[in-house]
Design a protein around this motif. Structure first.
Motif, PDB file in Angstrom:
ATOM      1  N   CYS A 122      -5.137  -7.192  -5.674  1.00 21.04           N
ATOM      2  CA  CYS A 122      -6.023  -6.665  -5.583  1.00 21.04           C
ATOM      3  C   CYS A 122      -7.841  -6.666  -5.904  1.00 21.04           C
ATOM      4  CB  CYS A 122      -6.033  -5.449  -6.516  1.00 21.04           C
ATOM      5  SG  CYS A 122      -6.846  -4.083  -7.072  1.00 21.04           S
TER       6      CYS A 122
ATOM      7  N   VAL B 102      -2.225   1.542  -7.375  1.00 17.08           N
ATOM      8  CA  VAL B 102      -3.348   1.787  -5.592  1.00 17.08           C
ATOM      9  C   VAL B 102      -3.633   3.912  -6.318  1.00 17.08           C
ATOM     10  CG1 VAL B 102      -3.536   2.505  -3.551  1.00 17.08           C
ATOM     11  CG2 VAL B 102      -2.626   0.307  -4.727  1.00 17.08           C
TER      12      VAL B 102
ATOM     13  N   TYR C  84      -8.184  -1.273   0.236  1.00 17.53           N
ATOM     14  CA  TYR C  84      -7.740   0.506  -0.001  1.00 17.53           C
ATOM     15  C   TYR C  84      -8.703  -0.012  -1.122  1.00 17.53           C
ATOM     16  CZ  TYR C  84      -5.016   1.111   3.412  1.00 17.53           C
ATOM     17  OH  TYR C  84      -4.331   1.306   4.708  1.00 17.53           O
TER      18      TYR C  84
ATOM     19  N   ALA D 226      -2.482   6.485  -0.321  1.00 19.86           N
ATOM     20  CA  ALA D 226      -3.992   5.461  -0.681  1.00 19.86           C
ATOM     21  C   ALA D 226      -4.791   5.799  -0.222  1.00 19.86           C
ATOM     22  CB  ALA D 226      -2.739   3.729  -0.263  1.00 19.86           C
ATOM     23  N   VAL D 227      -5.383   5.686  -0.992  1.00 20.35           N
ATOM     24  CA  VAL D 227      -6.811   6.418  -0.299  1.00 20.35           C
ATOM     25  C   VAL D 227      -7.491   4.654   0.207  1.00 20.35           C
ATOM     26  CG1 VAL D 227      -9.142   7.152  -1.532  1.00 20.35           C
ATOM     27  CG2 VAL D 227      -7.325   7.874  -2.909  1.00 20.35           C
ATOM     28  N   GLN D 228      -7.964   5.164   1.022  1.00 18.34           N
ATOM     29  CA  GLN D 228      -9.025   3.599   1.849  1.00 18.34           C
ATOM     30  C   GLN D 228      -9.918   4.322   1.291  1.00 18.34           C
ATOM     31  OE1 GLN D 228      -9.016   3.153   6.401  1.00 18.34           O
ATOM     32  NE2 GLN D 228     -10.370   2.171   5.989  1.00 18.34           N
TER      33      GLN D 228
ATOM     34  N   TYR E 289     -13.041  -1.305   4.145  1.00 23.39           N
ATOM     35  CA  TYR E 289     -12.573  -2.430   5.279  1.00 23.39           C
ATOM     36  C   TYR E 289     -13.908  -3.535   5.197  1.00 23.39           C
ATOM     37  CZ  TYR E 289     -17.535  -0.237   7.549  1.00 23.39           C
ATOM     38  OH  TYR E 289     -18.004  -0.361   7.729  1.00 23.39           O
TER      39      TYR E 289
ATOM     40  N   ILE F 243       1.181  -1.007   0.378  1.00 24.53           N
ATOM     41  CA  ILE F 243      -0.207  -0.038  -0.193  1.00 24.53           C
ATOM     42  C   ILE F 243       1.241   1.445   0.112  1.00 24.53           C
ATOM     43  CG2 ILE F 243      -1.994   1.398   0.933  1.00 24.53           C
ATOM     44  CD1 ILE F 243      -2.366  -1.568   0.077  1.00 24.53           C
TER      45      ILE F 243
ATOM     46  N   LYS G  79     -10.670  -3.352  -4.865  1.00 21.34           N
ATOM     47  CA  LYS G  79     -10.512  -3.804  -3.265  1.00 21.34           C
ATOM     48  C   LYS G  79      -8.604  -4.116  -3.342  1.00 21.34           C
ATOM     49  CE  LYS G  79     -12.677  -7.917  -1.978  1.00 21.34           C
ATOM     50  NZ  LYS G  79     -13.495  -8.356  -0.892  1.00 21.34           N
TER      51      LYS G  79
ATOM     52  N   CYS H 196      -3.899   6.778  -5.073  1.00 18.00           N
ATOM     53  CA  CYS H 196      -3.572   7.399  -3.916  1.00 18.00           C
ATOM     54  C   CYS H 196      -3.824   9.358  -3.940  1.00 18.00           C
ATOM     55  CB  CYS H 196      -2.098   7.260  -4.005  1.00 18.00           C
ATOM     56  SG  CYS H 196      -1.659   5.731  -4.034  1.00 18.00           S
TER      57      CYS H 196
ATOM     58  N   PRO I   7      -8.579  -2.958   7.168  1.00 12.89           N
ATOM     59  CA  PRO I   7      -8.619  -1.731   5.997  1.00 12.89           C
ATOM     60  C   PRO I   7      -8.418  -2.407   4.020  1.00 12.89           C
ATOM     61  CG  PRO I   7      -7.193  -1.165   7.661  1.00 12.89           C
ATOM     62  CD  PRO I   7      -7.288  -2.172   7.697  1.00 12.89           C
TER      63      PRO I   7
END
Length: 151
Positions: A121, A137, A99, A86-88, A91, A82, A113, A139, A97
């Motif tokens: 991913c 990812v 991402y 990174a944008v979460q 969950y 990650i 995800k 970001c 979490p």
């Protein structure tokens, strides 16, 4: 004014500043089975998430909204990595979490995800949950000063 936020939506048309993962493909997330799962929304006004080996369609979802013109980049990563910024997107049902990630399937990018403990991913594609160890990812790179309340 909030620069970046998850906006509740029933339609991509209700969110003109939604973040695109590719042309006509929007970054989305939806609740499913005790988790909040990053996925993809398209012009058909549904969000698709991958879970348990399958694609799940959601009519109630959230779009990543970028009203303040923040700058995003897609950062290459692999094996559960990650990157910084990174944008979460949610969950797992266990609270891990998740991402926002994407990878290319054929001629198109599909958003889904990044599940760090699974080291892949996952994306929804053709009714299935498909995974890749190499992915990108989403970001956050910069946030304009005006979005932080100053100008």
């Amino acid at each position: 004014m909030q620069s970046v936020r998850w906006a509740h939506s029933l339609s991509i048309h209700s969110c003109p500043t939604a973040v695109q993962a590719a042309p006509g493909v929007y970054v989305a997330t939806a609740y499913h089975n005790g988790g909040l799962i990053p996925g993809v929304a398209t012009s058909n006004n549904v969000c698709q998430v991958s879970w348990g080996g399958a694609t799940v369609t959601k009519h109630d979802f959230y779009l990543l909204e970028n009203a303040g013109n923040a700058e995003f980049i897609w950062q290459a990563a692999s094996s559960g990595q990650i990157p910084m910024g990174a944008v979460q997107g949610g969950y797992s049902e266990n609270g891990e979490p998740l991402y926002v990630g994407r990878f290319r399937r054929g001629f198109k990018f599909i958003t889904g995800k990044v599940h760090p403990s699974h080291r892949v991913c996952y994306v929804p594609d053709g009714g299935r949950e498909v995974s890749a160890a190499n992915y990108e990812v989403l970001c956050l790179k910069t946030i304009p000063l005006v979005s932080l309340g100053l100008h």
